[in-house]
Write a protein that holds these residues in place. Structure first.
Motif, PDB file in Angstrom:
ATOM      1  N   ARG A  63      64.210  15.529 -31.893  1.00 51.06           N
ATOM      2  CA  ARG A  63      64.050  16.748 -32.696  1.00 51.06           C
ATOM      3  C   ARG A  63      63.104  17.714 -31.998  1.00 51.06           C
ATOM      4  N   TRP A 128      57.390   4.113 -33.348  1.00 53.33           N
ATOM      5  CA  TRP A 128      56.398   5.164 -33.112  1.00 53.33           C
ATOM      6  C   TRP A 128      55.431   5.228 -34.287  1.00 53.33           C
ATOM      7  N   PRO A 129      54.123   5.207 -34.012  1.00 44.80           N
ATOM      8  CA  PRO A 129      53.159   5.347 -35.110  1.00 44.80           C
ATOM      9  C   PRO A 129      53.053   6.810 -35.552  1.00 44.80           C
ATOM     10  N   ALA A 131      50.176   9.752 -37.782  1.00 49.27           N
ATOM     11  CA  ALA A 131      48.764  10.002 -38.079  1.00 49.27           C
ATOM     12  C   ALA A 131      48.276   9.213 -39.288  1.00 49.27           C
ATOM     13  N   VAL A 136      47.490   2.141 -35.168  1.00 47.24           N
ATOM     14  CA  VAL A 136      48.433   2.758 -34.217  1.00 47.24           C
ATOM     15  C   VAL A 136      49.080   1.714 -33.312  1.00 47.24           C
ATOM     16  N   GLU A 150      54.012  12.675 -43.926  1.00 41.76           N
ATOM     17  CA  GLU A 150      53.315  13.024 -42.687  1.00 41.76           C
ATOM     18  C   GLU A 150      54.313  13.328 -41.559  1.00 41.76           C
ATOM     19  N   ARG A 151      55.288  12.462 -41.392  1.00 43.60           N
ATOM     20  CA  ARG A 151      56.226  12.635 -40.277  1.00 43.60           C
ATOM     21  C   ARG A 151      57.110  13.859 -40.448  1.00 43.60           C
ATOM     22  N   SER A 153      55.975  16.699 -41.767  1.00 43.44           N
ATOM     23  CA  SER A 153      55.107  17.850 -42.060  1.00 43.44           C
ATOM     24  C   SER A 153      55.439  19.072 -41.215  1.00 43.44           C
ATOM     25  N   GLY A 154      56.244  18.909 -40.181  1.00 45.03           N
ATOM     26  CA  GLY A 154      56.677  20.056 -39.386  1.00 45.03           C
ATOM     27  C   GLY A 154      57.821  20.828 -40.012  1.00 45.03           C
TER      28      GLY A 154
ATOM     29  N   SER B  76      54.554  13.162 -27.501  1.00 46.76           N
ATOM     30  CA  SER B  76      54.991  12.058 -28.362  1.00 46.76           C
ATOM     31  C   SER B  76      55.178  10.767 -27.566  1.00 46.76           C
ATOM     32  N   ASP B  77      55.565  10.896 -26.295  1.00 47.78           N
ATOM     33  CA  ASP B  77      55.742   9.688 -25.483  1.00 47.78           C
ATOM     34  C   ASP B  77      54.401   9.068 -25.088  1.00 47.78           C
ATOM     35  N   ALA B  79      51.700   9.213 -27.071  1.00 47.65           N
ATOM     36  CA  ALA B  79      51.190   8.591 -28.305  1.00 47.65           C
ATOM     37  C   ALA B  79      51.935   7.311 -28.659  1.00 47.65           C
ATOM     38  N   ALA B  80      53.209   7.214 -28.264  1.00 53.73           N
ATOM     39  CA  ALA B  80      54.009   6.037 -28.625  1.00 53.73           C
ATOM     40  C   ALA B  80      53.908   4.929 -27.581  1.00 53.73           C
ATOM     41  N   PRO B  89      43.321   3.815 -28.268  1.00 56.93           N
ATOM     42  CA  PRO B  89      43.871   4.254 -29.567  1.00 56.93           C
ATOM     43  C   PRO B  89      43.398   5.650 -29.984  1.00 56.93           C
ATOM     44  N   ALA B  92      45.992   8.127 -28.781  1.00 57.10           N
ATOM     45  CA  ALA B  92      47.218   8.129 -29.590  1.00 57.10           C
ATOM     46  C   ALA B  92      46.969   8.839 -30.916  1.00 57.10           C
ATOM     47  N   GLN B  93      45.837   8.521 -31.561  1.00 56.56           N
ATOM     48  CA  GLN B  93      45.532   9.151 -32.855  1.00 56.56           C
ATOM     49  C   GLN B  93      45.361  10.661 -32.726  1.00 56.56           C
ATOM     50  N   LEU B  96      48.714  12.309 -32.366  1.00 54.46           N
ATOM     51  CA  LEU B  96      49.485  12.248 -33.618  1.00 54.46           C
ATOM     52  C   LEU B  96      48.892  13.152 -34.695  1.00 54.46           C
ATOM     53  N   ASP B  97      47.604  13.451 -34.591  1.00 55.56           N
ATOM     54  CA  ASP B  97      46.952  14.359 -35.539  1.00 55.56           C
ATOM     55  C   ASP B  97      47.261  15.824 -35.246  1.00 55.56           C
ATOM     56  N   ALA B  99      49.758  19.209 -34.258  1.00 54.72           N
ATOM     57  CA  ALA B  99      51.066  19.862 -34.328  1.00 54.72           C
ATOM     58  C   ALA B  99      52.032  19.097 -35.233  1.00 54.72           C
ATOM     59  N   SER B 100      53.315  18.992 -34.840  1.00 54.60           N
ATOM     60  CA  SER B 100      54.334  18.311 -35.648  1.00 54.60           C
ATOM     61  C   SER B 100      55.153  17.412 -34.744  1.00 54.60           C
ATOM     62  N   GLY B 101      55.998  16.575 -35.351  1.00 54.60           N
ATOM     63  CA  GLY B 101      56.857  15.691 -34.569  1.00 54.60           C
ATOM     64  C   GLY B 101      57.715  16.469 -33.580  1.00 54.60           C
ATOM     65  N   ARG B 104      55.450  17.906 -30.721  1.00 53.63           N
ATOM     66  CA  ARG B 104      54.961  16.854 -29.823  1.00 53.63           C
ATOM     67  C   ARG B 104      56.068  16.356 -28.899  1.00 53.63           C
ATOM     68  N   SER B 237      48.071  18.059 -43.077  1.00 54.70           N
ATOM     69  CA  SER B 237      48.821  17.818 -41.852  1.00 54.70           C
ATOM     70  C   SER B 237      49.242  19.151 -41.250  1.00 54.70           C
ATOM     71  N   TYR B 238      49.647  19.133 -39.965  1.00 56.99           N
ATOM     72  CA  TYR B 238      50.265  20.295 -39.329  1.00 56.99           C
ATOM     73  C   TYR B 238      49.344  21.506 -39.378  1.00 56.99           C
TER      74      TYR B 238
END
Ligand SMILES: Cc1cc2nc3c(=O)[nH]c(=O)nc-3n(C[C@H](O)[C@H](O)[C@H](O)COP(=O)(O)OP(=O)(O)OC[C@H]3O[C@@H](n4cnc5c(N)ncnc54)[C@H](O)[C@@H]3O)c2cc1C
Ligand code: SF4
Ligand code: FES
Ligand code: FES
Lengths: 177, 327
Positions: A63, A128-129, A131, A136, A150-151, A153-154, B76-77, B79-80, B89, B92-93, B96-97, B99-101, B104, B237-238
């Motif tokens: 996405r 995938w974790p 926030a 994590v 959360e996932r 939120s975009g 995203s890659d 963080a995963a 960690p 990664a956190q 993940l904190d 922007a958005s999926g 990222r 979020s976001y």
């Protein structure tokens, strides 16, 4: 992708399994190419700044916000839009779930919500974790309401249909877990 | 938007050469910041050199037990990735904190480090801004500066660096690999990549213009495996941080053996809290000690009319984070 004249390139894209080749102004976003050149108007423009998610499509299965991707930079890739998520006769399970759960009001954010959710469920299945994940490092993700919110939120919904959107996604995600 | 040419670079040397040869050229990563700034009229490049397809797209283990992240690996890659989640960690956190999926998935490691400030006057070409237009003045000092700097600001600019990822990297002692316009390769501690805000806030980096970031190296660290990131924002979020902390702590018998603290959304770069770290090491691992160490760090804070809230905010999140890490 090659440049003939300053500012213009030939872009090759596979959109919903159909190959296209077209001359494109380098300034054109993938979103504008889909809507204005290919007539695929299911993908919506909300903010044009990466802030709302209405323009979400799948690029190589992932996405992305098509408003912030230059069409020329996407050349060579394959794109799936809301028009391509079903199999031609049957709706995608998420489309059906949005209908069943009333996951929209005006519907403007819906194509982006559905494309986003399709990829989001895949991301979670790949471990995938997010926030809100407590650890994590955990190998498995369970898509409860908090994780889904959360996932996703975009993807904003200015009608505020969030409760039903989350229910629709949970329905499909639960079926997979 | 101004018309521009687009080239996809096949190799680092080619990318650097193309940008060095043209003052109006810019590297294009994921484009999530640059394309936006072009649409706003803040950036007006004549040539985009797309570096996102360069073969710098792997996360690998280094022989010393550290981890190397290619500059084109998507956020995203990173963080995963199992190595990052297990050993770093906080990184990664932090990612993940942010922007958005969707964002990222697009954003690259290099682009994230070099993203520009979100100061509202920087992104509005109709307003004076020394960073966008040197010498035009700073609209934020008297204007909207609620989310701008309390540390290391200058009378010419009070911008903050918006990245979450960079804050974690600063705490984790990351080093950045770059290739300079003439082709020279260097490795720079992340903290030294950003130039302190002086009288030329438009000059943001210590490396010459046209320098390509090629990767980020994380050294092995026993501390890092228990590192954490905590971000405060105005919605759940976001949203960008209004204050954040990345930290790692090692205690034994009630004494701090080692500690790393970096602060976000307080300065024009990720702010490594060296003063607090020096005070803590060898001292007691108590709430009172954490509090006086961060107070010493924040003693130099120079809040503006509307951002003094960041001082207690940062103090609170740092003390809580250290207590959690010790507990
Ligand atoms: C709505 C929204 C919300 C966001 N929220 C957050 C948030 O909460 N936290 C956060 O941290 N970030 C946030 N971001 C910012 C996002 O993380 C950055 O835009 C992104 O990381 C930039 O990476 P990119 O690859 O897209 O960079 P690009 O846009 O491609 O490039 C950014 C800059 O870096 C330069 N550049 C790119 N790659 C290189 C390289 N390898 N070497 C040298 N120069 C290079 C470009 O020339 C440009 O000047 C948000 C962005 C948006 C749009
Ligand atoms: S704080 Fe910096 S970026 Fe913002 S207006 Fe002032 S000079 Fe420009
Ligand atoms: S239109 Fe792309 S994110 Fe809003
Ligand atoms: S249904 Fe109207 S914006 Fe979401």
């Amino acid at each position: 992708m090659t440049s003939q004249r300053i500012g213009v390139s030939t872009v090759r894209l596979v959109v919903n399994d159909e190959p296209h080749e077209l001359e494109v102004d380098n300034r054109m976003s993938l979103l504008d190419l889909l809507r204005e050149r290919l007539g695929a108007t299911g993908t919506k423009k909300g903010c044009d700044h990466g802030q709302c998610g209405a323009c979400t499509v799948l690029l190589g299965g992932r996405r992305v916000n098509s408003c912030l991707i230059l069409a020329v930079a996407a050349s060579g890739a394959s794109v799936t839009t809301i028009e391509g998520v079903g199999d031609g006769t049957e709706l995608h399970p998420l489309q059906r779930a949005f209908l069943e759960h009333d996951g929209y009001q005006c519907g403007y954010c819906t194509p982006g919500q559905i494309c986003s959710a399709i990829a989001m469920i895949e991301e979670a299945a790949a471990g995938w974790p997010s926030a809100v994940s407590a650890d994590v490092g955990a190998a498995k993700v369970s898509l409860d309401g908090e994780e889904i919110r959360e996932r996703m939120s975009g993807n904003l919904c200015r009608c505020g249909a969030y409760v039903n959107i989350v229910a629709a996604i949970a329905d499909v995600a639960g079926g997979r877990a | 938007m101004r018309e521009f040419e687009y080239v996809r670079a096949g190799a680092v040397a080619e990318a650097v050469r193309l940008v060095a040869a043209d003052r109006d050229a810019r590297f294009l990563g994921g484009g999530t910041n640059l394309v936006d700034l072009m649409r706003l009229g803040v950036e007006r490049p004549g040539l985009l050199v797309d570096v996102s397809g360069l073969p710098l797209d792997q996360v690998t283990e280094t022989p010393d037990g550290g981890v190397y992240i290619g500059a084109m690996v998507r956020n995203s890659d990173v963080a995963a990735h199992p190595l990052i989640r297990e050993r770093y960690p906080a990184l990664a956190q932090a990612i993940l904190d942010g922007a958005s999926g969707q964002l990222r998935n697009m954003a690259t490691t290099g682009g994230n480090l070099l993203q520009r400030t979100r100061c509202v006057y920087f992104t509005d070409p109709t307003k004076p801004c020394n960073k966008r237009q040197p010498g035009s003045g700073c609209s934020a000092i008297e204007g909207d500066h609620r989310n701008l700097a309390i540390l290391g600001a200058s009378p010419h600019c009070v911008a903050t660096h918006p990245s979450d990822m960079a804050v974690a990297l600063a705490a984790l002692d990351a080093r950045v690999d770059v290739t300079e316009p003439r082709g020279g390769m260097r490795t720079i501690p992340l903290g030294d990549l950003y130039r302190p805000l002086g009288d030329r806030p438009d000059q943001e980096l210590t490396v010459p213009e046209g320098t390509l970031v090629t990767g980020v190296a994380l050294p092995p660290s026993p501390l890092a495996a228990r590192s954490r990131y905590r971000k405060v924002r105005e919605r759940a979020s976001y949203a960008f941080a209004i204050g954040s902390v990345a930290a790692a702590l090692d205690t034994a018998d009630g004494t701090v053996r080692d500690v790393r603290i970096a602060l976000g959304a307080v300065a024009s770069r990720p702010w490594r809290a060296h003063t607090a770290e020096r005070i803590l090491i060898g001292g007691p691992a108590t709430e009172a000690a954490y509090r006086s160490a961060i107070d010493a760090e924040l003693a130099h804070a120079q809040p503006l009319r509307d951002n003094a809230y960041k001082v207690p905010l940062v103090r609170t999140i740092v003390v809580r984070m250290l207590e959690e890490l010790a507990g």
